[in-house]
Design a protein around this motif. Sequence first.
Motif, PDB file in Angstrom:
ATOM      1  N   ALA A 294       0.857  -1.185   0.000  1.00 32.90           N
ATOM      2  CA  ALA A 294       0.000   0.000   0.000  1.00 32.90           C
ATOM      3  C   ALA A 294       0.894   1.235   0.000  1.00 32.90           C
ATOM      4  O   ALA A 294       1.926   1.252   0.671  1.00 32.90           O
ATOM      5  N   TRP A 295       0.485   2.245  -0.745  1.00 34.75           N
ATOM      6  CA  TRP A 295       1.265   3.467  -0.818  1.00 34.75           C
ATOM      7  C   TRP A 295       0.334   4.651  -1.072  1.00 34.75           C
ATOM      8  O   TRP A 295      -0.885   4.498  -1.115  1.00 34.75           O
ATOM      9  N   VAL A 296       0.921   5.828  -1.237  1.00 37.06           N
ATOM     10  CA  VAL A 296       0.161   7.070  -1.407  1.00 37.06           C
ATOM     11  C   VAL A 296       0.559   7.690  -2.745  1.00 37.06           C
ATOM     12  O   VAL A 296       1.735   7.670  -3.122  1.00 37.06           O
ATOM     13  N   GLU A 297      -0.424   8.243  -3.455  1.00 35.59           N
ATOM     14  CA  GLU A 297      -0.156   8.877  -4.738  1.00 35.59           C
ATOM     15  C   GLU A 297      -0.847  10.230  -4.829  1.00 35.59           C
ATOM     16  O   GLU A 297      -1.932  10.431  -4.255  1.00 35.59           O
ATOM     17  N   VAL A 298      -0.217  11.137  -5.548  1.00 36.19           N
ATOM     18  CA  VAL A 298      -0.803  12.403  -5.977  1.00 36.19           C
ATOM     19  C   VAL A 298      -0.482  12.537  -7.459  1.00 36.19           C
ATOM     20  O   VAL A 298       0.314  11.756  -7.995  1.00 36.19           O
ATOM     21  N   PRO A 299      -1.099  13.485  -8.163  1.00 36.27           N
ATOM     22  CA  PRO A 299      -0.815  13.595  -9.602  1.00 36.27           C
ATOM     23  C   PRO A 299       0.662  13.763  -9.936  1.00 36.27           C
ATOM     24  O   PRO A 299       1.104  13.370 -11.025  1.00 36.27           O
ATOM     25  N   GLU A 300       1.466  14.299  -9.028  1.00 40.89           N
ATOM     26  CA  GLU A 300       2.892  14.513  -9.307  1.00 40.89           C
ATOM     27  C   GLU A 300       3.723  13.245  -9.154  1.00 40.89           C
ATOM     28  O   GLU A 300       4.829  13.171  -9.692  1.00 40.89           O
ATOM     29  N   GLY A 301       3.242  12.246  -8.403  1.00 40.87           N
ATOM     30  CA  GLY A 301       4.033  11.037  -8.200  1.00 40.87           C
ATOM     31  C   GLY A 301       3.527  10.242  -7.015  1.00 40.87           C
ATOM     32  O   GLY A 301       2.484  10.552  -6.417  1.00 40.87           O
ATOM     33  N   ALA A 302       4.288   9.193  -6.665  1.00 35.59           N
ATOM     34  CA  ALA A 302       3.912   8.274  -5.593  1.00 35.59           C
ATOM     35  C   ALA A 302       4.894   8.394  -4.438  1.00 35.59           C
ATOM     36  O   ALA A 302       6.066   8.736  -4.612  1.00 35.59           O
ATOM     37  N   VAL A 303       4.400   8.079  -3.232  1.00 37.61           N
ATOM     38  CA  VAL A 303       5.211   8.102  -2.006  1.00 37.61           C
ATOM     39  C   VAL A 303       5.054   6.750  -1.324  1.00 37.61           C
ATOM     40  O   VAL A 303       3.940   6.286  -1.097  1.00 37.61           O
ATOM     41  N   GLY A 304       6.166   6.106  -1.012  1.00 33.38           N
ATOM     42  CA  GLY A 304       6.137   4.827  -0.332  1.00 33.38           C
ATOM     43  C   GLY A 304       5.947   3.638  -1.243  1.00 33.38           C
ATOM     44  O   GLY A 304       5.752   2.525  -0.764  1.00 33.38           O
ATOM     45  N   ARG A 305       6.003   3.835  -2.554  1.00 29.55           N
ATOM     46  CA  ARG A 305       5.827   2.719  -3.484  1.00 29.55           C
ATOM     47  C   ARG A 305       7.160   2.117  -3.898  1.00 29.55           C
ATOM     48  O   ARG A 305       7.338   0.889  -3.869  1.00 29.55           O
ATOM     49  N   ASP A 306       8.095   2.939  -4.304  1.00 31.48           N
ATOM     50  CA  ASP A 306       9.366   2.460  -4.849  1.00 31.48           C
ATOM     51  C   ASP A 306      10.358   2.210  -3.723  1.00 31.48           C
ATOM     52  O   ASP A 306      11.317   2.969  -3.519  1.00 31.48           O
ATOM     53  N   ILE A 307      10.121   1.139  -2.963  1.00 33.13           N
ATOM     54  CA  ILE A 307      11.008   0.759  -1.869  1.00 33.13           C
ATOM     55  C   ILE A 307      11.512  -0.650  -2.126  1.00 33.13           C
ATOM     56  O   ILE A 307      10.893  -1.438  -2.828  1.00 33.13           O
ATOM     57  N   GLY A 308      12.650  -0.977  -1.547  1.00 30.74           N
ATOM     58  CA  GLY A 308      13.207  -2.316  -1.689  1.00 30.74           C
ATOM     59  C   GLY A 308      13.575  -2.605  -3.135  1.00 30.74           C
ATOM     60  O   GLY A 308      14.282  -1.828  -3.792  1.00 30.74           O
ATOM     61  N   ASP A 309      13.101  -3.708  -3.655  1.00 30.90           N
ATOM     62  CA  ASP A 309      13.425  -4.130  -5.013  1.00 30.90           C
ATOM     63  C   ASP A 309      12.318  -3.764  -5.990  1.00 30.90           C
ATOM     64  O   ASP A 309      12.108  -4.459  -6.986  1.00 30.90           O
ATOM     65  N   ALA A 310      11.607  -2.668  -5.718  1.00 30.21           N
ATOM     66  CA  ALA A 310      10.498  -2.275  -6.590  1.00 30.21           C
ATOM     67  C   ALA A 310      10.968  -1.918  -7.992  1.00 30.21           C
ATOM     68  O   ALA A 310      10.194  -2.002  -8.944  1.00 30.21           O
ATOM     69  N   ALA A 311      12.241  -1.521  -8.142  1.00 29.39           N
ATOM     70  CA  ALA A 311      12.737  -1.196  -9.475  1.00 29.39           C
ATOM     71  C   ALA A 311      12.779  -2.432 -10.369  1.00 29.39           C
ATOM     72  O   ALA A 311      12.518  -2.353 -11.570  1.00 29.39           O
ATOM     73  N   ASP A 312      13.107  -3.587  -9.790  1.00 29.84           N
ATOM     74  CA  ASP A 312      13.155  -4.830 -10.565  1.00 29.84           C
ATOM     75  C   ASP A 312      11.802  -5.518 -10.628  1.00 29.84           C
ATOM     76  O   ASP A 312      11.496  -6.194 -11.613  1.00 29.84           O
ATOM     77  N   ARG A 313      11.005  -5.382  -9.585  1.00 24.64           N
ATOM     78  CA  ARG A 313       9.701  -6.041  -9.533  1.00 24.64           C
ATOM     79  C   ARG A 313       8.656  -4.993  -9.151  1.00 24.64           C
ATOM     80  O   ARG A 313       8.278  -4.874  -7.997  1.00 24.64           O
ATOM     81  N   PRO A 314       8.198  -4.191 -10.115  1.00 28.39           N
ATOM     82  CA  PRO A 314       7.289  -3.083  -9.786  1.00 28.39           C
ATOM     83  C   PRO A 314       5.947  -3.583  -9.276  1.00 28.39           C
ATOM     84  O   PRO A 314       5.480  -4.670  -9.618  1.00 28.39           O
ATOM     85  N   TRP A 315       5.328  -2.743  -8.450  1.00 26.42           N
ATOM     86  CA  TRP A 315       4.011  -3.049  -7.917  1.00 26.42           C
ATOM     87  C   TRP A 315       2.942  -2.663  -8.928  1.00 26.42           C
ATOM     88  O   TRP A 315       3.063  -1.652  -9.622  1.00 26.42           O
ATOM     89  N   MET A 316       1.882  -3.454  -9.002  1.00 24.26           N
ATOM     90  CA  MET A 316       0.767  -3.173  -9.899  1.00 24.26           C
ATOM     91  C   MET A 316      -0.436  -2.698  -9.081  1.00 24.26           C
ATOM     92  O   MET A 316      -0.913  -3.421  -8.201  1.00 24.26           O
ATOM     93  N   PRO A 317      -0.926  -1.472  -9.315  1.00 25.33           N
ATOM     94  CA  PRO A 317      -2.087  -0.984  -8.551  1.00 25.33           C
ATOM     95  C   PRO A 317      -3.316  -1.850  -8.799  1.00 25.33           C
ATOM     96  O   PRO A 317      -3.611  -2.237  -9.936  1.00 25.33           O
ATOM     97  N   VAL A 318      -4.017  -2.174  -7.719  1.00 27.12           N
ATOM     98  CA  VAL A 318      -5.256  -2.931  -7.796  1.00 27.12           C
ATOM     99  C   VAL A 318      -6.453  -2.056  -7.453  1.00 27.12           C
ATOM    100  O   VAL A 318      -7.506  -2.183  -8.057  1.00 27.12           O
ATOM    101  N   LEU A 319      -6.280  -1.153  -6.491  1.00 25.78           N
ATOM    102  CA  LEU A 319      -7.373  -0.277  -6.062  1.00 25.78           C
ATOM    103  C   LEU A 319      -6.792   1.069  -5.676  1.00 25.78           C
ATOM    104  O   LEU A 319      -5.767   1.134  -4.975  1.00 25.78           O
ATOM    105  N   SER A 320      -7.420   2.131  -6.154  1.00 24.53           N
ATOM    106  CA  SER A 320      -6.991   3.503  -5.840  1.00 24.53           C
ATOM    107  C   SER A 320      -8.181   4.256  -5.263  1.00 24.53           C
ATOM    108  O   SER A 320      -9.251   4.308  -5.868  1.00 24.53           O
ATOM    109  N   VAL A 321      -7.977   4.820  -4.068  1.00 29.39           N
ATOM    110  CA  VAL A 321      -9.047   5.519  -3.357  1.00 29.39           C
ATOM    111  C   VAL A 321      -8.529   6.894  -2.951  1.00 29.39           C
ATOM    112  O   VAL A 321      -7.430   7.003  -2.382  1.00 29.39           O
TER     113      VAL A 321
END
Length: 275
Positions: free
Chosen positions: A247-274
């Motif tokens: 789970a992470w936070v997004e605004v139109p300018e970008g995301a916060v808390g998403r690109d952590i750890g090995d996210a560059a090699d295995r990116p997260w796929m959004p399932v639900l945005s609220v």
Amino acid sequence: MAHSHQPQRPADSKLVDPHWDDLLRLAGSLKYGHATTSLVVGKLSASSRQNALAAALKEYGAIRKTIYAAKCLSDPAYRRKIARQLNKGESLHSLRRQLHRPEPAGRPRADRRVRRHPGGHRRAHGHRLCVPEEVVAVTVMVPSARPTAPRPDRLVAAVALALSLAMSWWPLRWQIATVRLLRGLPYARLARVEALYAAVLAVSPAWWPGRIACMEISLATVIATALTGRQARWVLGARFLPDAAHAWVEVPEGAVGRDIGDAADRPWMPVLSVP
């Protein structure tokens, strides 16, 4: 060493493609506790004929295992990385045993109580030293440095984190409905959301007995942003190999808390945005 096992058949992606969204929802349900592993396995194996989702899950698992095995066999650097992680775990267990109950080599280790001393000191057996208990904890756990934040941001973050921990007892649909009430607010700037995210991390208590992870921290960041009169999107996502949710936070300018750890090699796929 020669291997007798040979590939038996090619991968059938036609079984996986129609059920990709269902696989993501399944991973999210397991991560956030809406379904248990035993329940999912029981439902998928209940019918006499194999369920289409079970067939897709089995086929995808075979694909990912094949990719992982091929990567291990073809990439010496990757194998060394895995070996280093395993050695770190073994070294940590060895250090913990030596700090608490060291014994001479060749002598069987007997369970015994650790003697505690007044003033929060613990005797390090085998070294005949008295060291502060906090030093032992830091040596074993090796905690990362806590981020810092201005006092006003920490006050807002503390209130938001308290609300987030209280909402963590609610069903997920209630949490989503509450966050959707913030949709009328203007979006916050990315720099402001990053500052509030750091403030939430700074006020997260180490003594809390419950769970404080990505879901609670991201929800607290969304609430803290709302307390400042702005909104941010709360995003739930998933990925495979191994199955995981985030789970992470997004605004139109970008995301916060998403690109952590090995996210560059295995990116997260959004399932639900609220909202």
